[in-house]
Design a protein around this motif. Structure first.
Motif, PDB file in Angstrom:
ATOM      1  N   ASN A 146       0.853  -1.168   0.000  1.00  0.00           N
ATOM      2  CA  ASN A 146       0.000   0.000   0.000  1.00  0.00           C
ATOM      3  C   ASN A 146       0.900   1.232   0.000  1.00  0.00           C
ATOM      4  OD1 ASN A 146      -1.654   2.177   0.834  1.00  0.00           O
ATOM      5  ND2 ASN A 146      -3.112   0.733   1.689  1.00  0.00           N
ATOM      6  N   GLN A 147       0.696   2.117  -0.962  1.00  0.00           N
ATOM      7  CA  GLN A 147       1.527   3.311  -1.091  1.00  0.00           C
ATOM      8  C   GLN A 147       0.873   4.550  -0.485  1.00  0.00           C
ATOM      9  OE1 GLN A 147       2.541   3.606  -5.276  1.00  0.00           O
ATOM     10  NE2 GLN A 147       2.555   1.379  -5.403  1.00  0.00           N
ATOM     11  N   GLY A 148      -0.252   4.365   0.197  1.00  0.00           N
ATOM     12  CA  GLY A 148      -0.941   5.482   0.813  1.00  0.00           C
ATOM     13  C   GLY A 148      -1.926   6.150  -0.132  1.00  0.00           C
ATOM     14  N   ILE A 149      -2.580   7.166   0.367  1.00  0.00           N
ATOM     15  CA  ILE A 149      -3.566   7.904  -0.416  1.00  0.00           C
ATOM     16  C   ILE A 149      -2.824   8.890  -1.310  1.00  0.00           C
ATOM     17  CG2 ILE A 149      -5.464   9.560  -0.315  1.00  0.00           C
ATOM     18  CD1 ILE A 149      -6.236   8.236   2.379  1.00  0.00           C
ATOM     19  N   LYS A 150      -3.015   8.710  -2.617  1.00  0.00           N
ATOM     20  CA  LYS A 150      -2.373   9.599  -3.581  1.00  0.00           C
ATOM     21  C   LYS A 150      -3.370  10.232  -4.536  1.00  0.00           C
ATOM     22  CE  LYS A 150       2.145   7.391  -3.676  1.00  0.00           C
ATOM     23  NZ  LYS A 150       3.188   6.875  -4.566  1.00  0.00           N
ATOM     24  N   THR A 151      -4.630   9.808  -4.472  1.00  0.00           N
ATOM     25  CA  THR A 151      -5.648  10.349  -5.368  1.00  0.00           C
ATOM     26  C   THR A 151      -6.916  10.637  -4.569  1.00  0.00           C
ATOM     27  OG1 THR A 151      -4.774   9.070  -7.234  1.00  0.00           O
ATOM     28  CG2 THR A 151      -7.027   9.897  -7.439  1.00  0.00           C
ATOM     29  N   VAL A 152      -7.468  11.811  -4.790  1.00  0.00           N
ATOM     30  CA  VAL A 152      -8.741  12.188  -4.173  1.00  0.00           C
ATOM     31  C   VAL A 152      -9.656  12.670  -5.293  1.00  0.00           C
ATOM     32  CG1 VAL A 152      -9.888  13.719  -2.540  1.00  0.00           C
ATOM     33  CG2 VAL A 152      -7.593  12.857  -2.020  1.00  0.00           C
ATOM     34  N   LEU A 153     -10.865  12.090  -5.369  1.00  0.00           N
ATOM     35  CA  LEU A 153     -11.830  12.479  -6.387  1.00  0.00           C
ATOM     36  C   LEU A 153     -13.001  13.220  -5.754  1.00  0.00           C
ATOM     37  CD1 LEU A 153     -12.084   9.343  -8.714  1.00  0.00           C
ATOM     38  CD2 LEU A 153     -10.617  11.348  -8.933  1.00  0.00           C
ATOM     39  N   TYR A 154     -13.319  14.358  -6.347  1.00  0.00           N
ATOM     40  CA  TYR A 154     -14.465  15.151  -5.940  1.00  0.00           C
ATOM     41  C   TYR A 154     -15.539  15.070  -7.025  1.00  0.00           C
ATOM     42  CZ  TYR A 154     -11.566  17.519  -2.433  1.00  0.00           C
ATOM     43  OH  TYR A 154     -10.760  17.807  -1.363  1.00  0.00           O
ATOM     44  N   PRO A 155     -16.733  14.585  -6.696  1.00  0.00           N
ATOM     45  CA  PRO A 155     -17.823  14.663  -7.669  1.00  0.00           C
ATOM     46  C   PRO A 155     -18.330  16.104  -7.721  1.00  0.00           C
ATOM     47  CG  PRO A 155     -18.611  13.667  -5.645  1.00  0.00           C
ATOM     48  CD  PRO A 155     -17.140  13.920  -5.463  1.00  0.00           C
ATOM     49  N   VAL A 156     -18.540  16.617  -8.932  1.00  0.00           N
ATOM     50  CA  VAL A 156     -18.983  18.002  -9.075  1.00  0.00           C
ATOM     51  C   VAL A 156     -20.148  18.070 -10.054  1.00  0.00           C
ATOM     52  CG1 VAL A 156     -16.700  18.919  -8.515  1.00  0.00           C
ATOM     53  CG2 VAL A 156     -17.299  18.523 -10.900  1.00  0.00           C
ATOM     54  N   LYS A 157     -20.969  19.097  -9.902  1.00  0.00           N
ATOM     55  CA  LYS A 157     -22.116  19.289 -10.780  1.00  0.00           C
ATOM     56  C   LYS A 157     -21.761  20.147 -11.986  1.00  0.00           C
ATOM     57  CE  LYS A 157     -25.416  18.681  -7.097  1.00  0.00           C
ATOM     58  NZ  LYS A 157     -26.261  19.302  -6.122  1.00  0.00           N
ATOM     59  N   ASP A 158     -20.852  21.089 -11.810  1.00  0.00           N
ATOM     60  CA  ASP A 158     -20.470  22.003 -12.883  1.00  0.00           C
ATOM     61  C   ASP A 158     -18.957  21.924 -13.051  1.00  0.00           C
ATOM     62  OD1 ASP A 158     -19.642  24.324 -14.346  1.00  0.00           O
ATOM     63  OD2 ASP A 158     -21.498  25.353 -13.764  1.00  0.00           O
ATOM     64  N   MET A 159     -18.515  21.196 -14.087  1.00  0.00           N
ATOM     65  CA  MET A 159     -17.083  20.973 -14.294  1.00  0.00           C
ATOM     66  C   MET A 159     -16.335  22.288 -14.531  1.00  0.00           C
ATOM     67  SD  MET A 159     -16.268  17.681 -14.025  1.00  0.00           S
ATOM     68  CE  MET A 159     -14.986  17.109 -15.143  1.00  0.00           C
ATOM     69  N   ALA A 160     -16.885  23.188 -15.335  1.00  0.00           N
ATOM     70  CA  ALA A 160     -16.199  24.448 -15.645  1.00  0.00           C
ATOM     71  C   ALA A 160     -16.037  25.319 -14.401  1.00  0.00           C
ATOM     72  CB  ALA A 160     -16.951  25.210 -16.735  1.00  0.00           C
ATOM     73  N   GLN A 161     -17.106  25.438 -13.637  1.00  0.00           N
ATOM     74  CA  GLN A 161     -17.051  26.250 -12.410  1.00  0.00           C
ATOM     75  C   GLN A 161     -16.067  25.644 -11.414  1.00  0.00           C
ATOM     76  OE1 GLN A 161     -20.541  26.121  -9.916  1.00  0.00           O
ATOM     77  NE2 GLN A 161     -20.241  28.227  -9.262  1.00  0.00           N
ATOM     78  N   SER A 162     -16.118  24.331 -11.256  1.00  0.00           N
ATOM     79  CA  SER A 162     -15.224  23.663 -10.303  1.00  0.00           C
ATOM     80  C   SER A 162     -13.775  23.738 -10.768  1.00  0.00           C
ATOM     81  CB  SER A 162     -15.653  22.207 -10.123  1.00  0.00           C
ATOM     82  OG  SER A 162     -16.946  22.154  -9.564  1.00  0.00           O
ATOM     83  N   LYS A 163     -13.555  23.626 -12.074  1.00  0.00           N
ATOM     84  CA  LYS A 163     -12.196  23.755 -12.609  1.00  0.00           C
ATOM     85  C   LYS A 163     -11.620  25.127 -12.264  1.00  0.00           C
ATOM     86  CE  LYS A 163      -9.868  24.345 -17.025  1.00  0.00           C
ATOM     87  NZ  LYS A 163     -10.055  24.335 -18.467  1.00  0.00           N
ATOM     88  N   ALA A 164     -12.402  26.179 -12.463  1.00  0.00           N
ATOM     89  CA  ALA A 164     -11.935  27.531 -12.149  1.00  0.00           C
ATOM     90  C   ALA A 164     -11.619  27.672 -10.660  1.00  0.00           C
ATOM     91  CB  ALA A 164     -12.990  28.555 -12.579  1.00  0.00           C
ATOM     92  N   LEU A 165     -12.488  27.145  -9.823  1.00  0.00           N
ATOM     93  CA  LEU A 165     -12.280  27.228  -8.380  1.00  0.00           C
ATOM     94  C   LEU A 165     -11.021  26.483  -7.949  1.00  0.00           C
ATOM     95  CD1 LEU A 165     -13.275  27.926  -5.489  1.00  0.00           C
ATOM     96  CD2 LEU A 165     -14.509  25.745  -5.550  1.00  0.00           C
ATOM     97  N   PHE A 166     -10.869  25.222  -8.392  1.00  0.00           N
ATOM     98  CA  PHE A 166      -9.724  24.420  -7.978  1.00  0.00           C
ATOM     99  C   PHE A 166      -8.419  24.941  -8.580  1.00  0.00           C
ATOM    100  CE2 PHE A 166     -12.825  21.708  -6.185  1.00  0.00           C
ATOM    101  CZ  PHE A 166     -12.181  20.881  -5.285  1.00  0.00           C
ATOM    102  N   THR A 167      -8.469  25.524  -9.777  1.00  0.00           N
ATOM    103  CA  THR A 167      -7.265  26.122 -10.367  1.00  0.00           C
ATOM    104  C   THR A 167      -6.766  27.258  -9.485  1.00  0.00           C
ATOM    105  OG1 THR A 167      -7.929  25.506 -12.605  1.00  0.00           O
ATOM    106  CG2 THR A 167      -6.318  27.282 -12.409  1.00  0.00           C
ATOM    107  N   LYS A 168      -7.672  28.084  -9.000  1.00  0.00           N
ATOM    108  CA  LYS A 168      -7.294  29.175  -8.093  1.00  0.00           C
ATOM    109  C   LYS A 168      -6.850  28.637  -6.742  1.00  0.00           C
ATOM    110  CE  LYS A 168     -10.147  32.821 -10.047  1.00  0.00           C
ATOM    111  NZ  LYS A 168     -11.283  33.733  -9.815  1.00  0.00           N
ATOM    112  N   LEU A 169      -7.613  27.719  -6.189  1.00  0.00           N
ATOM    113  CA  LEU A 169      -7.309  27.180  -4.862  1.00  0.00           C
ATOM    114  C   LEU A 169      -5.957  26.479  -4.833  1.00  0.00           C
ATOM    115  CD1 LEU A 169      -8.239  26.455  -1.948  1.00  0.00           C
ATOM    116  CD2 LEU A 169      -9.220  24.370  -2.932  1.00  0.00           C
TER     117      LEU A 169
END
Length: 110
Positions: free
Chosen positions: A2-25
């Motif tokens: 086990n190499q530990g947690i290396k991937t986290v997936l967030y389900p989102v309703k609006d891909m474009a809006q979430s992309k902009a938010l996560f790019t800034k964050l």
């Protein structure tokens, strides 16, 4: 192994809006930008945005060397399988289960 947690997936309703938010964050541009997955690399971790996922919630994925064995450990320990072992492209295998405490546990084998 086990190499530990290396991937986290967030389900989102609006891909474009979430992309902009996560790019800034995260202060990084996505390394993958498609209609079904937007992925960011931060240090040695993948943070992904997905429009739909069978886990139905935020899921942390452990990177493992033997996904079949790891999934069997979870199921034998009383976890309910959510996603059986699935090839999501390029030989990357994913699976997930919900333990008796309702925790979602994701697995990835690369």
């Amino acid at each position: 192994m086990n190499q530990g947690i290396k991937t986290v997936l967030y389900p989102v309703k609006d891909m474009a809006q979430s992309k902009a938010l996560f790019t800034k964050l995260l202060a990084v541009e996505p390394y993958v930008d498609s209609p079904y997955y937007i992925g960011f690399k931060v240090n040695n971790q993948d943070i992904g945005l997905v429009p739909n996922n069978p886990e139905d919630g935020l899921t942390a994925f452990f990177h493992v060397d033997n996904i079949k064995s790891s999934l069997e450990i979870l199921v034998d320990g009383g976890a309910e399988m959510i996603r059986n072992i699935t090839d999501v492209g390029g030989g990357k295998l994913v699976a997930s289960a919900k333990d008796s405490n309702n925790n979602i546990i994701g697995l990835i084998q690369i």
